[in-house]
Design a protein around this motif. Sequence first.
Motif, PDB file in Angstrom:
ATOM      1  N   ARG A  71       0.876  -1.380  -0.001  1.00 44.51           N
ATOM      2  CA  ARG A  71      -0.119  -0.049  -0.233  1.00 44.51           C
ATOM      3  C   ARG A  71       0.893   1.332  -0.007  1.00 44.51           C
ATOM      4  N   VAL A 130      18.770   1.498  16.922  1.00 45.18           N
ATOM      5  CA  VAL A 130      18.506   0.427  15.789  1.00 45.18           C
ATOM      6  C   VAL A 130      19.346  -0.638  16.247  1.00 45.18           C
ATOM      7  N   GLN A 180       9.997   4.714  12.456  1.00 50.19           N
ATOM      8  CA  GLN A 180       9.127   3.648  13.391  1.00 50.19           C
ATOM      9  C   GLN A 180       7.783   4.130  13.731  1.00 50.19           C
ATOM     10  N   SER A 208      13.588 -14.851  14.726  1.00 53.49           N
ATOM     11  CA  SER A 208      14.261 -15.102  16.078  1.00 53.49           C
ATOM     12  C   SER A 208      14.818 -13.790  16.173  1.00 53.49           C
ATOM     13  N   VAL A 213       5.920  -6.762  15.861  1.00 45.75           N
ATOM     14  CA  VAL A 213       5.644  -6.958  14.392  1.00 45.75           C
ATOM     15  C   VAL A 213       5.224  -8.412  13.878  1.00 45.75           C
TER      16      VAL A 213
HETATM   17  C1  COA Z   1      11.817  -3.984  14.951  1.00 46.64           C
HETATM   18  C2  COA Z   1      11.177  -2.663  14.312  1.00 46.64           C
HETATM   19  C3  COA Z   1      11.407  -2.882  12.788  1.00 46.64           C
HETATM   20  C4  COA Z   1       9.842  -2.493  14.525  1.00 46.64           C
HETATM   21  O1  COA Z   1       9.403  -1.329  14.249  1.00 46.64           O
HETATM   22  P1  COA Z   1       8.194  -0.529  14.533  1.00 46.64           P
HETATM   23  O2  COA Z   1       8.015   0.830  14.117  1.00 46.64           O
HETATM   24  O3  COA Z   1       7.910  -0.742  15.971  1.00 46.64           O
HETATM   25  O4  COA Z   1       7.076  -1.234  13.808  1.00 46.64           O
HETATM   26  P2  COA Z   1       6.021  -1.016  12.733  1.00 46.64           P
HETATM   27  O5  COA Z   1       6.557  -0.194  11.650  1.00 46.64           O
HETATM   28  O6  COA Z   1       5.228  -2.271  12.300  1.00 46.64           O
HETATM   29  O7  COA Z   1       4.898   0.064  13.513  1.00 46.64           O
HETATM   30  C5  COA Z   1       4.288  -0.583  14.677  1.00 46.64           C
HETATM   31  C6  COA Z   1       3.751   0.871  15.265  1.00 46.64           C
HETATM   32  O8  COA Z   1       2.828   1.675  14.623  1.00 46.64           O
HETATM   33  C7  COA Z   1       1.485   1.485  14.953  1.00 46.64           C
HETATM   34  N1  COA Z   1       0.744   1.677  13.517  1.00 46.64           N
HETATM   35  C8  COA Z   1       0.318   2.728  13.053  1.00 46.64           C
HETATM   36  N2  COA Z   1      -0.278   2.487  11.792  1.00 46.64           N
HETATM   37  C9  COA Z   1      -0.156   1.086  11.794  1.00 46.64           C
HETATM   38  C10 COA Z   1      -0.615   0.315  10.800  1.00 46.64           C
HETATM   39  N3  COA Z   1      -1.407   0.636   9.663  1.00 46.64           N
HETATM   40  N4  COA Z   1      -0.355  -1.296  10.866  1.00 46.64           N
HETATM   41  C11 COA Z   1       0.091  -1.594  12.040  1.00 46.64           C
HETATM   42  N5  COA Z   1       0.905  -0.794  12.975  1.00 46.64           N
HETATM   43  C12 COA Z   1       0.440   0.555  12.843  1.00 46.64           C
HETATM   44  C13 COA Z   1       1.485   0.457  15.716  1.00 46.64           C
HETATM   45  O9  COA Z   1       0.471   0.511  16.547  1.00 46.64           O
HETATM   46  C14 COA Z   1       2.683   0.299  16.479  1.00 46.64           C
HETATM   47  O10 COA Z   1       2.580   1.397  17.336  1.00 46.64           O
HETATM   48  P3  COA Z   1       3.324   1.345  18.734  1.00 46.64           P
HETATM   49  O11 COA Z   1       5.051   1.542  18.478  1.00 46.64           O
HETATM   50  O12 COA Z   1       3.006   2.398  19.503  1.00 46.64           O
HETATM   51  O13 COA Z   1       3.335  -0.077  19.501  1.00 46.64           O
HETATM   52  C15 COA Z   1      12.188  -1.595  14.564  1.00 46.64           C
HETATM   53  O14 COA Z   1      12.008  -1.142  16.034  1.00 46.64           O
HETATM   54  C16 COA Z   1      13.680  -1.789  14.383  1.00 46.64           C
HETATM   55  O15 COA Z   1      14.285  -1.493  13.205  1.00 46.64           O
HETATM   56  N6  COA Z   1      14.394  -1.881  15.156  1.00 46.64           N
HETATM   57  C17 COA Z   1      15.870  -1.992  14.962  1.00 46.64           C
HETATM   58  C18 COA Z   1      16.300  -3.440  14.409  1.00 46.64           C
HETATM   59  C19 COA Z   1      15.874  -4.609  15.013  1.00 46.64           C
HETATM   60  O16 COA Z   1      15.746  -4.728  16.088  1.00 46.64           O
HETATM   61  N7  COA Z   1      15.282  -5.340  14.188  1.00 46.64           N
HETATM   62  C20 COA Z   1      14.657  -6.868  14.645  1.00 46.64           C
HETATM   63  C21 COA Z   1      15.734  -7.595  14.708  1.00 46.64           C
HETATM   64  S1  COA Z   1      14.996  -9.240  15.303  1.00 46.64           S
END
Ligand code: COA
Length: 188
Positions: free
Chosen positions: A10, A34, A104, A132, A143
């Motif tokens: 989207r 990060v 994020q 993992s 996620v």
């Molecule tokens: C892990 C990571 C990718 C998650 O990022 P994130 O921004 O939390 O995840 P998303 O992009 O899916 O966003 C989710 C948030 O958006 C909100 N949101 C808004 N619109 C949304 C939609 N249309 N759909 C889903 N969520 C939505 C959710 O409620 C959630 O909010 P919150 O943070 O208040 O709980 C990020 O934290 C990151 O890059 N971390 C560092 C690297 C890392 O650790 N990677 C994983 C290794 S295992």
Amino acid sequence: MKMTWPLSTRRLCLRPVLATDIDAYARMWADPTVVRYLYHGVLDRAGSVDKLSERTGNGELAVGHWLNLAVELHGEVIGDVGLHLQEGPHRQAQVGYTFLRSVQGQGLATEAVGAVVDLAFASGHVHRVSGSLDARNARSAAVLSRLGFRHEATLVDNEFIKGEWTSEAIYAITAAEWIRAQGSPRPF
Ligand SMILES: CC(C)(COP(=O)(O)OP(=O)(O)OC[C@H]1O[C@@H](n2cnc3c(N)ncnc32)[C@H](O)[C@@H]1OP(=O)(O)O)[C@@H](O)C(=O)NCCC(=O)NCCS
């Protein structure tokens, strides 16, 4: 498996990583927040160039290899999603993902990872996809939970990373579960 790029969702475009994506990747990997729960620490520009060179590829989905995709929002690289198809008879795959801190909290990671899970199951090769993560990485767990992955295990103190014992949480979903979930609205 030959793929057609980009893969569009989207809001996002996903396509194979290029060496010219270095600015965005260097920004991600220079950010202590990060990299907090990744296997590596903060990287300088030279370290990022080296690491990025391991991620560039021909964009094919091949057993035994990682397919690394740069995620674009409005033409700018904002993150990275990887998919690994394991060798052998078990037809397993793993996902990995990293996004810039500035993007994020908008559901973009969920959207991109969901597209890659779709790709994995659409390939016909994959029976189960897992992720993992460091058990403290609540955002990463969220996620996978949003996408319907099940928390299957937490392996206590099974890894020694950056000078400390860490626990690894494992999340997974099978092809049948993923297909069933498509009947209800997706979280993106
Ligand atoms: C892990 C990571 C990718 C998650 O990022 P994130 O921004 O939390 O995840 P998303 O992009 O899916 O966003 C989710 C948030 O958006 C909100 N949101 C808004 N619109 C949304 C939609 N249309 N759909 C889903 N969520 C939505 C959710 O409620 C959630 O909010 P919150 O943070 O208040 O709980 C990020 O934290 C990151 O890059 N971390 C560092 C690297 C890392 O650790 N990677 C994983 C290794 S295992």
